[in-house]
Design a protein around this motif. Structure first.
Motif, mmCIF file in Angstrom:
data_model
loop_
_atom_site.group_PDB
_atom_site.id
_atom_site.type_symbol
_atom_site.label_atom_id
_atom_site.label_comp_id
_atom_site.label_asym_id
_atom_site.label_seq_id
_atom_site.Cartn_x
_atom_site.Cartn_y
_atom_site.Cartn_z
ATOM 1 N N ALA A 8 50.411 34.060 50.481
ATOM 2 C CA ALA A 8 50.511 32.619 50.660
ATOM 3 C C ALA A 8 51.481 32.077 49.606
ATOM 4 C CB ALA A 8 49.137 31.976 50.515
ATOM 5 N N PRO A 9 51.894 30.799 49.702
ATOM 6 C CA PRO A 9 52.838 30.261 48.698
ATOM 7 C C PRO A 9 52.388 30.469 47.256
ATOM 8 C CG PRO A 9 52.696 28.765 50.550
ATOM 9 C CD PRO A 9 51.668 29.834 50.796
ATOM 10 N N ASP A 10 51.118 30.262 46.964
ATOM 11 C CA ASP A 10 50.646 30.450 45.590
ATOM 12 C C ASP A 10 50.769 31.898 45.137
ATOM 13 O OD1 ASP A 10 50.085 27.805 45.303
ATOM 14 O OD2 ASP A 10 47.912 28.001 45.568
ATOM 15 N N ASP A 11 50.585 32.845 46.056
ATOM 16 C CA ASP A 11 50.690 34.263 45.702
ATOM 17 C C ASP A 11 52.101 34.638 45.273
ATOM 18 O OD1 ASP A 11 47.973 35.028 46.384
ATOM 19 O OD2 ASP A 11 48.573 34.678 48.459
ATOM 20 N N LEU A 12 53.096 33.987 45.892
ATOM 21 C CA LEU A 12 54.482 34.291 45.563
ATOM 22 C C LEU A 12 54.797 33.960 44.111
ATOM 23 C CD1 LEU A 12 56.162 32.879 48.804
ATOM 24 C CD2 LEU A 12 55.640 35.262 48.290
ATOM 25 N N LEU A 13 54.033 33.032 43.530
ATOM 26 C CA LEU A 13 54.258 32.601 42.151
ATOM 27 C C LEU A 13 53.427 33.399 41.152
ATOM 28 C CD1 LEU A 13 54.152 28.732 42.771
ATOM 29 C CD2 LEU A 13 56.180 30.199 42.613
ATOM 30 N N PHE A 163 63.063 46.602 33.912
ATOM 31 C CA PHE A 163 64.028 46.776 34.993
ATOM 32 C C PHE A 163 63.589 46.023 36.242
ATOM 33 C CE2 PHE A 163 65.490 48.997 38.780
ATOM 34 C CZ PHE A 163 66.860 49.100 38.559
ATOM 35 N N HIS A 164 62.358 46.213 36.650
ATOM 36 C CA HIS A 164 61.909 45.594 37.898
ATOM 37 C C HIS A 164 61.646 44.096 37.746
ATOM 38 C CE1 HIS A 164 61.020 49.845 39.229
ATOM 39 N NE2 HIS A 164 61.697 49.343 40.233
ATOM 40 N N ALA A 165 61.266 43.669 36.554
ATOM 41 C CA ALA A 165 61.121 42.224 36.336
ATOM 42 C C ALA A 165 62.471 41.533 36.495
ATOM 43 C CB ALA A 165 60.534 41.960 34.956
ATOM 44 N N ARG A 166 63.526 42.201 36.055
ATOM 45 C CA ARG A 166 64.857 41.625 36.239
ATOM 46 C C ARG A 166 65.227 41.589 37.711
ATOM 47 N NH1 ARG A 166 66.943 37.884 34.431
ATOM 48 N NH2 ARG A 166 65.813 38.572 32.584
ATOM 49 N N ARG A 167 64.875 42.625 38.462
ATOM 50 C CA ARG A 167 65.120 42.610 39.919
ATOM 51 C C ARG A 167 64.383 41.448 40.566
ATOM 52 N NH1 ARG A 167 68.645 46.425 42.197
ATOM 53 N NH2 ARG A 167 67.278 46.694 44.003
ATOM 54 N N LEU A 168 63.159 41.224 40.136
ATOM 55 C CA LEU A 168 62.378 40.111 40.685
ATOM 56 C C LEU A 168 63.029 38.778 40.346
ATOM 57 C CD1 LEU A 168 59.771 39.026 42.033
ATOM 58 C CD2 LEU A 168 58.663 39.189 39.776
ATOM 59 N N GLU A 174 61.841 40.189 47.780
ATOM 60 C CA GLU A 174 62.589 41.028 48.721
ATOM 61 C C GLU A 174 63.413 42.073 47.972
ATOM 62 O OE1 GLU A 174 65.436 40.521 52.649
ATOM 63 O OE2 GLU A 174 65.315 38.889 51.193
ATOM 64 N N ARG A 175 64.095 41.651 46.904
ATOM 65 C CA ARG A 175 64.888 42.612 46.142
ATOM 66 C C ARG A 175 63.995 43.558 45.345
ATOM 67 N NH1 ARG A 175 69.895 41.555 41.893
ATOM 68 N NH2 ARG A 175 70.491 43.749 41.769
ATOM 69 N N LEU A 176 62.890 43.038 44.800
ATOM 70 C CA LEU A 176 61.979 43.889 44.035
ATOM 71 C C LEU A 176 61.446 45.030 44.889
ATOM 72 C CD1 LEU A 176 60.118 44.543 41.603
ATOM 73 C CD2 LEU A 176 58.475 42.934 42.595
ATOM 74 N N PHE A 177 60.948 44.713 46.077
ATOM 75 C CA PHE A 177 60.300 45.729 46.903
ATOM 76 C C PHE A 177 61.299 46.624 47.633
ATOM 77 C CE2 PHE A 177 56.679 42.511 47.074
ATOM 78 C CZ PHE A 177 55.961 43.180 46.107
ATOM 79 N N ALA A 178 62.594 46.236 47.635
ATOM 80 C CA ALA A 178 63.584 47.011 48.372
ATOM 81 C C ALA A 178 63.699 48.436 47.856
ATOM 82 C CB ALA A 178 64.942 46.316 48.307
ATOM 83 N N ALA A 185 57.246 48.166 52.224
ATOM 84 C CA ALA A 185 58.157 47.382 53.055
ATOM 85 C C ALA A 185 57.759 45.913 52.964
ATOM 86 C CB ALA A 185 58.123 47.858 54.502
ATOM 87 N N TRP A 186 58.753 45.036 52.873
ATOM 88 C CA TRP A 186 58.517 43.600 52.727
ATOM 89 C C TRP A 186 59.159 42.853 53.889
ATOM 90 C CZ3 TRP A 186 55.733 40.076 50.289
ATOM 91 C CH2 TRP A 186 56.178 38.765 50.217
ATOM 92 N N ALA A 187 58.377 42.046 54.594
ATOM 93 C CA ALA A 187 58.894 41.227 55.692
ATOM 94 C C ALA A 187 57.877 40.140 56.014
ATOM 95 C CB ALA A 187 59.154 42.077 56.937
ATOM 96 N N ASP A 188 58.387 38.947 56.294
ATOM 97 C CA ASP A 188 57.540 37.829 56.725
ATOM 98 C C ASP A 188 56.389 37.569 55.751
ATOM 99 O OD1 ASP A 188 59.103 37.599 59.051
ATOM 100 O OD2 ASP A 188 57.896 39.134 60.053
ATOM 101 N N ASN A 189 56.716 37.560 54.452
ATOM 102 C CA ASN A 189 55.723 37.288 53.405
ATOM 103 C C ASN A 189 54.548 38.264 53.426
ATOM 104 O OD1 ASN A 189 57.184 35.161 52.373
ATOM 105 N ND2 ASN A 189 56.045 33.585 53.459
ATOM 106 N N THR A 190 54.822 39.474 53.876
ATOM 107 C CA THR A 190 53.792 40.511 53.924
ATOM 108 C C THR A 190 54.337 41.795 53.316
ATOM 109 O OG1 THR A 190 52.779 39.603 55.928
ATOM 110 C CG2 THR A 190 52.315 41.909 55.425
#
Length: 328
Positions: A8-13, A163-168, A174-178, A185-190
């Motif tokens: 959800a939006p809060d999770d993204l933060l 390293f990964h915090a910088r990717r985030l 999307e870039r972090l999980f790539a 796999a990351w798509a549609d906020n899942t």
């Protein structure tokens, strides 16, 4: 079968990283018990078997099925960027016996006959006693198996987080999980974790805890049922050369490989620093430092990012491993 975690939006933060000494202890014991996981860790396994000779892993092996549930409460998600092993063990010891028993029962059910075995019946009859035995085992294993190597393990894990915090920061989730792991796999906020029990979970505004691990290799471990925060444990970058035989001449070899100035710059980058800071620290002209840093970055040993008006350089996991091996 995949695990789907919906944001959800809060999770993204509220996605964050944590390093767990207890998790490494748990997984190093699992690595000792599972030959198929030795891989990169074979030199450590050879040493670890000697150190572990006095550890009774019978009880733990019963709760570590090759496929299936491991008790979540034995390795709860870290509560901060780097908890101490003492704080983590204190949390495990404080587990409600009823919660421990339910988690034990779920784990024992994954191995046919385990719950009815003498050891399995003893665990379920006295979960509080089993928790005491297991925390004592983890504490002893930590001191015997991991404390000698913890400085360089921690350096590698911290470099992975950086390293990964910088990717985030640069490209979001999307870039972090790539490139975090092929199973993600990351798509549609899942976030989908492949090859896991088919399950869907909403994160409920608590976000996701990401835990790099040396001994998780080659697996990604995802899940943690409520009330635990959703967590993904993934193999840290740079473990390929982690257990290379340490030679007291390694520092000289690093100098021969990189040259004295580049070797000193790499070794001295224990935290992000600018060209100007490094020039003053090492007594070099800023133009020379800039040229050396460019070569180290092109070789994959450093990464850089802009902060306000300056560019900061930091070691990649590979750079951290090289520096740690040379100064161990």
């Amino acid at each position: 079968m995949p695990l789907h975690m919906h944001f959800a939006p809060d999770d993204l933060l509220r996605c964050r990283f944590g390093i767990s000494p207890l998790w490494e202890t748990h997984q190093c014991l699992y690595t000792l018990l599972r030959p198929e996981r030795h891989g990169y860790h074979l030199p450590w396994v050879r040493r670890g078997r000697e150190a572990a000779a006095g550890l009774d892993l019978t009880l733990l092996s019963l709760l570590m099925p090759g496929r299936g549930h491991h008790p979540d409460f034995l390795c709860p998600p870290p509560e901060g960027p780097l908890e101490s092993i003492e704080d983590e063990l204190a949390r495990v010891r404080a587990t409600d016996p009823a919660v421990a028993r339910d988690d034990f029962a779920r784990s024992l059910a994954c191995t046919p006959g385990a719950a009815g075995s003498p050891a399995g019946r003893a665990i379920l009859a006295d979960p509080e006693g089993a928790v005491r035995q297991l925390t004592a085992l983890f504490e002893r294993a930590w001191h015997l198996l991991l404390v000698p190597d913890w400085p360089r393990l921690r350096a590698l894990l911290e470099a992975d987080v950086a390293f990964h915090a910088r990717r985030l920061a640069d490209g979001g989730l999307e870039r972090l999980f790539a490139d975090l792991h092929p199973s993600l796999a990351w798509a549609d906020n899942t976030l989908t974790v492949r090859h896991r029990t088919d399950h869907t979970r909403s994160l409920g505004g608590r976000g996701l805890m990401l835990v790099p691990s040396v001994f998780a290799w080659p697996d990604v471990i995802g899940g943690f049922a409520p009330p635990w925060q959703a967590t993904v444990v993934y193999p840290a970058r740079g473990i390929g050369g982690l257990w290379a035989e340490r030679d007291p001449r390694a520092a000289d070899a690093l100098v021969r490989l990189l040259g004295p100035n580049r070797a000193a710059l790499l070794a001295g980058l224990t935290e992000p620093a600018s060209t100007t800071t490094l020039a003053g620290r090492h007594g070099l002209a800023p133009s020379s430092v800039s040229a050396h840093l460019s070569v180290l970055r092109a070789a994959g040993l450093l990464t850089s990012h802009r902060q306000s008006h300056q560019v900061l350089y930091e070691r990649t996991p590979l750079g951290a491993a090289l520096a740690a091996n040379a100064h161990a």
